[in-house]
Motif scaffolding. Structure first.
Motif, short mmCIF file in Angstrom:
data_model
loop_
_atom_site.label_atom_id
_atom_site.label_comp_id
_atom_site.label_asym_id
_atom_site.label_seq_id
_atom_site.Cartn_x
_atom_site.Cartn_y
_atom_site.Cartn_z
N LYS A 89 50.72 16.31 -19.57
CA LYS A 89 50.95 15.12 -20.37
C LYS A 89 49.87 14.10 -20.05
O LYS A 89 49.64 13.77 -18.88
CB LYS A 89 52.33 14.52 -20.09
N ILE A 90 49.19 13.62 -21.08
CA ILE A 90 48.15 12.59 -20.92
C ILE A 90 48.57 11.38 -21.73
O ILE A 90 48.92 11.50 -22.91
CB ILE A 90 46.78 13.11 -21.40
N SER A 91 48.53 10.21 -21.11
CA SER A 91 48.94 8.98 -21.79
C SER A 91 47.75 8.03 -21.93
O SER A 91 47.00 7.82 -20.97
CB SER A 91 50.06 8.28 -21.02
N ILE A 92 47.60 7.46 -23.11
CA ILE A 92 46.55 6.49 -23.38
C ILE A 92 47.20 5.18 -23.82
O ILE A 92 47.95 5.17 -24.80
CB ILE A 92 45.61 6.99 -24.49
N ASN A 93 46.95 4.11 -23.08
CA ASN A 93 47.44 2.79 -23.49
C ASN A 93 46.43 2.24 -24.49
O ASN A 93 45.40 1.68 -24.11
CB ASN A 93 47.59 1.87 -22.28
N LEU A 94 46.72 2.43 -25.76
CA LEU A 94 45.78 2.05 -26.81
C LEU A 94 45.57 0.54 -26.88
O LEU A 94 44.44 0.06 -27.05
CB LEU A 94 46.29 2.58 -28.16
N SER A 95 46.64 -0.22 -26.73
CA SER A 95 46.53 -1.67 -26.75
C SER A 95 45.63 -2.17 -25.63
O SER A 95 44.77 -3.04 -25.83
CB SER A 95 47.91 -2.32 -26.64
N LEU A 96 45.82 -1.62 -24.44
CA LEU A 96 45.02 -2.02 -23.28
C LEU A 96 43.56 -1.62 -23.47
O LEU A 96 42.65 -2.39 -23.12
CB LEU A 96 45.59 -1.38 -22.01
N ALA A 97 43.33 -0.44 -24.04
CA ALA A 97 41.96 0.02 -24.27
C ALA A 97 41.22 -0.94 -25.21
O ALA A 97 40.04 -1.26 -25.00
CB ALA A 97 41.97 1.43 -24.86
N ILE A 98 41.92 -1.44 -26.21
CA ILE A 98 41.29 -2.34 -27.18
C ILE A 98 41.09 -3.73 -26.58
O ILE A 98 40.02 -4.34 -26.74
CB ILE A 98 42.12 -2.40 -28.47
N ARG A 99 42.09 -4.23 -25.87
CA ARG A 99 41.93 -5.53 -25.20
C ARG A 99 40.74 -5.49 -24.24
O ARG A 99 39.90 -6.41 -24.21
CB ARG A 99 43.18 -5.89 -24.41
#
Length: 244
Positions: free
Chosen positions: A226-236
């Motif tokens: 399982k790999i998780s990407i915090n998309l909001s954090l990546a953009i901020r």
């Protein structure tokens, strides 16, 4: 407001060469930008282009090649056009879907920051237009993040926050979208054709909390990887790194 390849590399964690390669090979990733080709020409992206290259960088950081990561982002966003992320349930009018997909819910989550309306108002005044629309509103959002940055450690945008959008990849085949603080998936998909030379597509496997096939639920609930990407954090983070 435009960002050159150096700023995009700083923001996304990818090399300038990889970013130019994506621009040349997959220009459809940047629908709001005219990505020029030709030796010696300087390349620029808009705020929304910066968001998208940040997403590619986040996917690439898990060990995926840059072009495959870009294809993932395109297929993901195209699939998400059929959902309203704010509810995760109901289809929306075309223009509403495009807006939500384009913004990747950055504005929704920033709105949870205390006094965000004040930051946005300050950015609005700095921008200097009485009736901004489209890209102009996008640029005001970017300026709002700059306003928050000026507050220093009072608002730590480099940390995960309640409401952040999380993209999970299970067993290299299944993808889910959720938000921090919510205990159910907004949507879930099965990937097909992510190998080199293949056309990547996403098949919806969940809606209104119900899986279409129980086998798919088992794979997501009991994954080997399982790999998780915090998309909001990546953009901020990309917004902030682009000005460093």
């Amino acid at each position: 407001m435009q960002f050159d390849t150096y700023q995009l590399a700083q923001a996304s964690g990818m090399t300038e060469a990889n970013i130019v390669m994506i621009m040349n090979r997959i220009p459809e990733l940047f629908p709001d930008d005219e990505v020029s080709k030709g030796h010696g020409k300087k390349r620029f992206l808009s705020v929304n282009g910066l968001r998208r290259i940040a997403f590619v960088g986040a996917v690439s950081s898990i060990g995926v090649g840059p072009t495959q990561a870009a294809k993932f982002v395109i297929a993901f966003l195209e699939t998400m056009r059929t959902f309203v992320w704010a509810s995760g349930k109901k289809p929306a009018k075309e223009q509403q879907v495009d807006l939500k997909t384009s913004l990747l819910f950055l504005d929704d989550n920033l709105g949870a920051i205390p006094n965000y309306d004040i930051f946005f108002s300050n950015a609005f005044v700095r921008y200097g237009k009485t009736d901004p629309k489209g890209k102009e509103l996008d640029e005001i959002t970017f300026l709002s993040v700059m306003e928050i940055m000026e507050e220093g450690e009072k608002y730590d945008l480099y940390e995960s926050h309640h409401g952040d959008t999380i993209v999970n990849i299970f067993n290299g085949e299944f993808v889910t979208v959720s938000k921090i603080g919510e205990d159910k998936y907004l949507s879930a998909f099965r990937m097909q054709g992510w190998g080199r030379g293949e056309k990547l597509s996403f098949k919806t496997i969940i809606q209104d909390g119900n899986y279409y096939i129980e086998h798919e639920k088992i794979n997501i609930d009991n994954p080997t990887t399982k790999i998780s990407i915090n998309l909001s954090l990546a953009i901020r983070t990309a917004f902030m790194r682009s000005v460093l």
